[in-house]
Write a protein that holds these residues in place. Structure first.
Motif, mmCIF file in Angstrom:
data_model
loop_
_atom_site.group_PDB
_atom_site.id
_atom_site.type_symbol
_atom_site.label_atom_id
_atom_site.label_comp_id
_atom_site.label_asym_id
_atom_site.label_seq_id
_atom_site.Cartn_x
_atom_site.Cartn_y
_atom_site.Cartn_z
ATOM 1 N N ALA A 286 36.467 44.850 31.918
ATOM 2 C CA ALA A 286 35.594 44.561 33.055
ATOM 3 C C ALA A 286 36.402 44.285 34.315
ATOM 4 O O ALA A 286 35.821 43.974 35.362
ATOM 5 N N HIS B 206 38.809 41.858 34.701
ATOM 6 C CA HIS B 206 39.293 40.486 34.854
ATOM 7 C C HIS B 206 40.775 40.391 34.508
ATOM 8 O O HIS B 206 41.312 41.204 33.750
ATOM 9 N N CYS C 204 36.969 36.605 27.060
ATOM 10 C CA CYS C 204 37.598 36.617 28.391
ATOM 11 C C CYS C 204 37.009 35.514 29.268
ATOM 12 O O CYS C 204 35.809 35.232 29.217
ATOM 13 N N GLY D 176 36.820 35.609 32.470
ATOM 14 C CA GLY D 176 36.178 36.174 33.659
ATOM 15 C C GLY D 176 36.866 35.843 34.962
ATOM 16 O O GLY D 176 36.216 35.773 36.010
ATOM 17 N N GLN E 102 33.559 34.766 36.429
ATOM 18 C CA GLN E 102 32.351 35.377 35.907
ATOM 19 C C GLN E 102 32.208 35.105 34.409
ATOM 20 O O GLN E 102 33.181 34.776 33.728
ATOM 21 N N CYS F 142 31.953 36.550 30.890
ATOM 22 C CA CYS F 142 32.375 37.826 30.290
ATOM 23 C C CYS F 142 32.405 37.670 28.782
ATOM 24 O O CYS F 142 32.954 36.698 28.256
ATOM 25 N N ASN G 274 31.783 48.852 34.324
ATOM 26 C CA ASN G 274 33.075 48.192 34.173
ATOM 27 C C ASN G 274 33.958 48.311 35.410
ATOM 28 O O ASN G 274 35.118 47.905 35.385
#
Length: 612
Positions: A150, A152, A216, A218, A228, A230, A393
């Motif tokens: 994503a 990160h 994760c 994020g 974020q 995640c 993503n």
């Protein structure tokens, strides 16, 4: 507050390879410094005025409409003639924050090391004291970081990886030790000086290793924004690995009626003029013509009335722009059979007769004497190359949506070739050809579903004509670097492939350099009928045999992902800056066939390309 100057970047790199979110290595004052480029908000705050009022803003109407923005910003540069620019610079944030002493092998967060105000480098105080002459022993960034698909980015979990014995006093504010005892990751040992616990770095690059670790976090260190949520599992990546950052770019060529200098010449006056009611627009232009717009009108050779009429014509044309496929309009310009030129245009083409030696395979040849391409960066991905600019993503370049995107503009030249429709239709209807293309397409579909969910499917399929156009573009670029003297990184492909109502089958090879080297005329001169005939023949002969054959032509050197078949660095792969697909979807068997299945080749016997 003292500045920590890190270094300089090429302008084109700041909107691509080293754009916001990219990890960049610098050499500052003798120290190695690794930092992540900050988001687009820093462009506005450090190089005012903000947004499209900036003098380094550019426009490309078709691309603006597709991306839903008001325009684009070139990466900002310092103006040597402006005193206030001396203190301006783009911002980068130190990453990773964990550093290692090359002498004692200790690793720890940045605040555990000595520093000097105004200097970005950190050093090991203990090792420096032992040095004769007290030369500083600068620490270096650790080599491993964590990333997810994503986008990160996070620190490697050093303390979680080594583990600690019960009662160990070590925590995140204490040193660990990372020493190399033998070759390979298995010989790279992470240890705790306090409790003596040790663990090798073996298998840190395996995705299975991280399944038992937390999801994760994020984190987005390039943005001044909260983390974020995640649900993905992060993966360990080498800090300088090529898969840590893939810029997502969308580009368009400036074609009529957007290829003249009108909008560029009006600059900051464009928006106020078009926002005026149509009935009031001539009067508004006459008012501006008494002042700052007077010189612009003289340069363009227009009166206020003719300028108002030209702007109305452009606004009507803007409504008819098809944003679903910007390349279809460009393809129609190339295949229209009409030369386009003019002193104020960014687009000049000269159709040429197709020479007899390549006429069985190509129906159109066009010398592109002058072109302008705008490449806008919309985001980036990590771990996997982008499959679609709108995929979920794709990581963001700014904390909030802005009305502009970073971009670079390229002016150059090129050669356009269109495949013969009848020959192409007959070739791609062969069962062997469809079967081979379906193998790559199945791998592409499977990879997409793995990355985006079982219910998802990509917007495009990998067809025989796409593989043909892509493979031939690479073969042509490799040969053109020998014939016209440009380096392999100075050329770029632009594929025009489509089916159904948007049927296309062509390719453009053009200069991709952002400096004046791209307009010297050496490439478009190769579009002369006699020259291109020899070039195509040589390109096909080179693809008929690879120094890695028979392994290459039998697909034994193909990557594990199955997205390419007969392709390797010895025959058809190109620099990734030259390829739109990151060297995926390549198969030179589509050009010349294989020893067992010669019918796969569109060109059949390459000797036929010489016309002899």
């Amino acid at each position: 507050m003292p500045r920590n100057d890190l270094g300089d970047l090429r302008r084109s790199a700041a909107a691509a390879t080293f754009g916001p979110g990219a990890v960049i290595d610098f050499r500052a004052g003798g120290a190695a410094v690794s930092a992540v480029a900050a988001g687009l908000e820093e462009w506005d705050s450090n190089f005012p005025p903000a947004g499209m009022l900036h003098p380094q803003a550019i426009r490309e109407e078709r691309l603006q409409k597709k991306l839903g923005v008001s325009g684009f910003r070139l990466p900002p540069v310092r103006d040597p003639g402006r005193e206030q620019d001396a203190e301006r610079a783009l911002v980068a944030v130190r990453f990773p924050a964990w550093l290692q002493c090359p002498r004692c092998d200790l690793i720890g967060p940045e605040d555990l090391w000595s520093d000097e105000p105004g200097k970005a480098g950190r050093w090991c105080q203990a090792c420096t004291r032992k040095m004769p002459g007290r030369d500083k022993v600068f620490v270096v960034p650790v080599r491993f970081v964590m990333a997810c698909e994503a986008g990160h980015l996070d620190e490697f979990p050093w303390h979680a990886w080594v583990g600690h014995e019960t009662g160990c006093r070590n925590n995140r504010q204490r040193f660990l030790k990372l020493s190399s005892e033998r070759a390979g990751l298995a010989g790279l040992i992470l240890s705790c000086p306090d409790c003596g616990e040790k663990r090798s770095m073996d298998r840190i690059f395996s995705s299975d290793t991280w399944q038992r670790f937390p999801d994760c976090h994020g984190r987005r260190p390039w943005l001044a924004a909260p983390d974020q949520t995640c649900t993905l599992k992060p993966r360990a990546v080498q800090r300088g690995a090529s898969n840590l950052y893939f810029p997502v770019t969308v580009s368009a060529l400036s074609i009529p009626p957007w290829s003249d200098r009108l909008q560029e010449a009006l600059g900051v006056y464009w928006d106020p003029i078009i926002e005026t009611l149509p009935e009031d627009r001539p009067a508004h232009i006459r008012l501006l013509a008494r002042g700052p717009l007077s010189a612009v009108l003289d340069e363009l050779g227009l009166t206020p009335e003719t300028l108002a009429a030209e702007i109305d014509r452009r606004l009507h044309a803007h409504e008819s722009i098809e944003t679903d496929d910007l390349r279809l309009e460009e393809y129609r310009q190339f295949t229209g059979g009409v030369a386009a030129e003019g002193v104020d245009r960014e687009f000049e083409i000269r159709p040429q007769p197709v020479p007899p030696g390549i006429a069985p395979w190509f129906s159109r040849l066009v010398k592109v004497v002058r072109l302008r391409e705008v490449r806008a960066m919309t985001g980036f991905t990590r771990i996997q190359p982008p499959g679609d600019p709108d995929a979920p993503n794709v990581a963001r370049l700014s904390a909030r949506r802005l009305d502009w995107l970073p971009a670079i503009e390229v002016r150059g030249e090129g050669i356009f070739l269109e495949f013969d429709p009848a020959r192409l239709t007959a070739w791609e209807s062969r069962a062997a050809v469809r079967e081979r293309a379906a193998t790559i397409d199945a791998c592409w579909q499977a990879e997409w579903r793995e990355r985006h969910g079982a219910a998802s499917s990509p917007e495009r399929s990998i067809t025989p004509r796409f593989l043909l156009a892509h493979a031939f573009a690479h073969a042509l670029m490799r040969q053109l670097t020998l014939d016209c003297g440009y380096s392999s990184t100075a050329l770029r492909e632009r594929l025009y492939v489509g089916d159904g109502a948007a049927a296309m089958a062509g390719l453009l090879v053009y200069t991709a350099s952002t400096d004046d080297d791209g307009t010297l005329g050496g490439l478009q001169r190769q579009g002369d009928p006699q020259r291109i005939e020899r070039t195509v023949a040589a390109a096909l002969h080179a693809q008929a045999w690879c120094s890695s054959d028979p392994l290459c032509i039998e697909d034994m050197m193909a990557p594990d992902d199955g997205l390419s078949l007969a392709a390797c660095h010895s025959c058809i792969l190109a620099p990734e800056t030259s390829c739109e697909e990151y060297n995926r979807f390549l198969d030179r068997a589509m050009l010349v066939g294989t020893p067992r299945r010669p019918e796969l080749g569109y060109f059949g016997d390459p000797a036929g390309a010489s016309g002899t």
